[in-house]
Design an enzyme around this catalytic site. Structure first.
Site, PDB file in Angstrom:
ATOM      1  N   THR A 154     -56.462 -38.661  17.214  1.00  0.00           N
ATOM      2  CA  THR A 154     -56.469 -39.576  16.247  1.00  0.00           C
ATOM      3  C   THR A 154     -55.422 -39.185  15.219  1.00  0.00           C
ATOM      4  O   THR A 154     -54.258 -39.881  15.848  1.00  0.00           O
ATOM      5  CB  THR A 154     -57.761 -39.513  15.386  1.00  0.00           C
ATOM      6  OG1 THR A 154     -57.941 -37.957  14.981  1.00  0.00           O
ATOM      7  CG2 THR A 154     -59.036 -40.139  16.012  1.00  0.00           C
ATOM      8  N   LYS A 180     -58.993 -32.261  20.814  1.00  0.00           N
ATOM      9  CA  LYS A 180     -58.366 -32.938  19.856  1.00  0.00           C
ATOM     10  C   LYS A 180     -59.104 -32.390  18.427  1.00  0.00           C
ATOM     11  O   LYS A 180     -60.081 -31.873  18.332  1.00  0.00           O
ATOM     12  CB  LYS A 180     -58.647 -34.320  19.759  1.00  0.00           C
ATOM     13  CG  LYS A 180     -60.275 -34.961  19.603  1.00  0.00           C
ATOM     14  CD  LYS A 180     -60.686 -35.013  17.814  1.00  0.00           C
ATOM     15  CE  LYS A 180     -59.597 -36.035  17.265  1.00  0.00           C
ATOM     16  NZ  LYS A 180     -59.888 -36.292  15.779  1.00  0.00           N
ATOM     17  N   THR A 191     -66.074 -28.259  15.159  1.00  0.00           N
ATOM     18  CA  THR A 191     -64.981 -28.338  14.325  1.00  0.00           C
ATOM     19  C   THR A 191     -64.085 -29.383  15.031  1.00  0.00           C
ATOM     20  O   THR A 191     -62.780 -29.167  14.362  1.00  0.00           O
ATOM     21  CB  THR A 191     -64.244 -27.175  13.755  1.00  0.00           C
ATOM     22  OG1 THR A 191     -63.918 -26.395  14.785  1.00  0.00           O
ATOM     23  CG2 THR A 191     -65.317 -26.348  12.688  1.00  0.00           C
ATOM     24  N   GLU A 277     -53.216 -30.963   9.751  1.00  0.00           N
ATOM     25  CA  GLU A 277     -52.736 -32.401   9.070  1.00  0.00           C
ATOM     26  C   GLU A 277     -51.613 -31.677   8.122  1.00  0.00           C
ATOM     27  O   GLU A 277     -52.343 -31.075   6.969  1.00  0.00           O
ATOM     28  CB  GLU A 277     -53.644 -33.330   8.465  1.00  0.00           C
ATOM     29  CG  GLU A 277     -54.413 -33.881   9.558  1.00  0.00           C
ATOM     30  CD  GLU A 277     -55.671 -34.706   8.886  1.00  0.00           C
ATOM     31  OE1 GLU A 277     -56.038 -35.732   9.665  1.00  0.00           O
ATOM     32  OE2 GLU A 277     -56.127 -34.563   7.782  1.00  0.00           O
ATOM     33  N   ASN A 408     -54.717 -37.738   3.765  1.00  0.00           N
ATOM     34  CA  ASN A 408     -56.242 -38.060   3.573  1.00  0.00           C
ATOM     35  C   ASN A 408     -56.379 -39.012   2.654  1.00  0.00           C
ATOM     36  O   ASN A 408     -57.308 -39.536   2.371  1.00  0.00           O
ATOM     37  CB  ASN A 408     -56.901 -36.707   3.650  1.00  0.00           C
ATOM     38  CG  ASN A 408     -56.920 -35.917   4.673  1.00  0.00           C
ATOM     39  OD1 ASN A 408     -57.883 -36.481   5.556  1.00  0.00           O
ATOM     40  ND2 ASN A 408     -56.148 -34.977   5.095  1.00  0.00           N
ATOM     41  N   THR A 413     -56.899 -46.514   4.395  1.00  0.00           N
ATOM     42  CA  THR A 413     -56.091 -47.671   3.869  1.00  0.00           C
ATOM     43  C   THR A 413     -54.597 -47.725   4.559  1.00  0.00           C
ATOM     44  O   THR A 413     -53.901 -48.520   4.097  1.00  0.00           O
ATOM     45  CB  THR A 413     -55.922 -47.614   2.551  1.00  0.00           C
ATOM     46  OG1 THR A 413     -55.418 -46.132   2.101  1.00  0.00           O
ATOM     47  CG2 THR A 413     -57.281 -47.601   1.775  1.00  0.00           C
TER      48      THR A 413
END
EC number: 2.3.1.35
Length: 413
Positions: A154, A180, A191, A277, A408, A413
């Protein structure tokens, strides 16, 4: 490096497996989003799953299947919708997914395990999945691991894959894996999503025990942000196609296989932490001198998960006080007078006493780790000793950057 060698092939490196990954239209981005791993014969299955009370439908589905039987043929994974917190309809969607695949493959629904990843609260787009399954099965290949690894991600920046080979009973035995994970990563199993294939023959009970221990030393020892997902799943298959004698109890051969399984899981776990991330470097925390391995790992995980430690490393600030504070709140008793802390080769605290060190050089050490993410020198090493015990443990994490918040803050959005 253990008694094995790295080979190519991911989950299709082990004998008797095929894989596929396609674009079914589940992701709004139009990127690959549906993956399948298939064993040519019945495989022994083991799994470790999220401890969250809010669980995706696929997690309950897999747990029920593994409680009833350990013989599995296929793993189906969709990306784009987590199908978590989706109520009874989400459960029915999961069951229908298995039924659609079972019909296409000509196998029992009981021989299928499921995994999902994506936005929590969103159901699987069943029309897209239904039309995609025939294409997915048609794409199955003995070289399909790469496609599968690309279809399960993702927010990941890179795919994560590994395969190792050793010799048992004068015959080659292989274990491959794909995973992933990039955010919502914290120790509490699993996790992330990870799928492991093996061509050895192992008893169901022993395979589950091996996987649980391997998970504790890998996926349960990584953290990115302190959040555990609703969908965490680690699934491992062993189909016996190496034609080696069945391993039914612990011994030299079982230990050799478990060590290789652990190495596969650790490689994938570190790849997830490295790909956190917004991360710019991998953090490895090594703890020694604890009473036992569990205690050492707990201290290591607490340090790796500290937002203050992670922020300092992103800021290239060699603030060892944050490391000491995190170790002290890990819930593991130790004498402060025995505490030693090193950052790379820089000894900063010994016998509980601060030492002078070259702050500019230590900061430069942190900066060099961030210059080449995904390279061998991208690791910040934190070494902590808490006493004279025999317990050692490791944990992995990443720094906490501005980009983590940006990613995040704008996730849906």
């Amino acid at each position: 490096m253990g008694d094995w060698q790295e080979i190519t092939g991911g989950v299709t490196a082990a004998r008797g497996y095929k894989a596929a990954g396609i674009t079914a239209g589940l992701k709004p981005s139009g990127l690959p989003d549906l993956a399948l791993i298939l064993s040519d014969v019945d495989a022994i299955a083991a799994g470790v799953f999220t401890t969250s009370q809010v669980k995706a439908a696929c997690v309950d589905f897999c747990r029920q299947r593994l409680q009833a039987k350990h013989s599995i043929r296929a793993i189906l994974c969709n990306a784009g919708q987590a199908n978590a917190a989706t109520g009874n309809q989400g459960v029915r969607d999961a069951e229908e997914s298995a039924e659609l695949l079972a019909k296409e493959l000509g196998i029992s629904t009981d021989a299928i395990l499921l995994a999902s990843t994506g936005v929590i609260g969103q159901r699987i787009k069943m029309d897209a999945l239904s039309s995609g399954i025939p294409k997915l099965v048609a794409a199955l290949s003995e070289t399909g691991s790469s496609a599968a690894s690309g279809a399960i991600i993702t927010t990941d920046l890179v795919t994560k894959s590994i395969a190792l080979e050793t010799t048992i009973g004068d015959r080659p035995v292989r274990i491959g894996g794909i995973a992933k994970g990039s955010g919502m990563i914290h120790p509490n199993m699993a996790t992330m999503l990870a799928f492991v294939t093996c061509d050895a023959a192992v008893s169901p009970t022993l395979w589950q025990q091996m996987l649980t221990r391997a998970a504790d030393r890998s996926f349960n020892s990584i953290t990115v942000d302190g959040d555990t997902s609703t969908n965490d799943s680690l699934i491992a298959l062993a189909n016996g196609q190496s034609r080696t004698p069945a391993i039914i109890e612990m011994g030299a051969e079982a230990e050799k296989l478990e060590a290789m399984l652990t190495a596969v899981c650790q490689h994938l776990a570190k790849a997830i932490a490295r790909d956190g991330e917004g991360a710019t470097c991998l953090i490895e925390v090594q703890v020694t001198g604890a009473h036992d391995e569990i205690s050492a790992r707990q201290i290591a995980k607490t340090i790796a998960g500290s937002s203050l430690v992670k922020s300092a490393i992103f800021g290239r600030d060699p603030n060892w006080g944050r490391i000491a504070a995190a170790a002290g709140r890990a819930g593991i008793p130790f004498e402060e007078a025995n505490l030693q802390i090193k950052l790379g080769d820089f000894l900063m605290l010994e016998n509980g006493q601060p030492l002078p060190f070259d702050r500019a050089a230590a900061s430069a050490y942190l900066k060099q780790a961030a210059t080449g993410a995904y390279l061998k020198d991208d690791t910040v090493l934190i070494s902590v000793s808490v006493g004279n015990g025999h317990g050692t443990g490791k944990a992995w994490g990443c720094d906490l950057s501005y980009d983590y918040v940006k990613i995040n803050a704008e996730y849906t959005t």
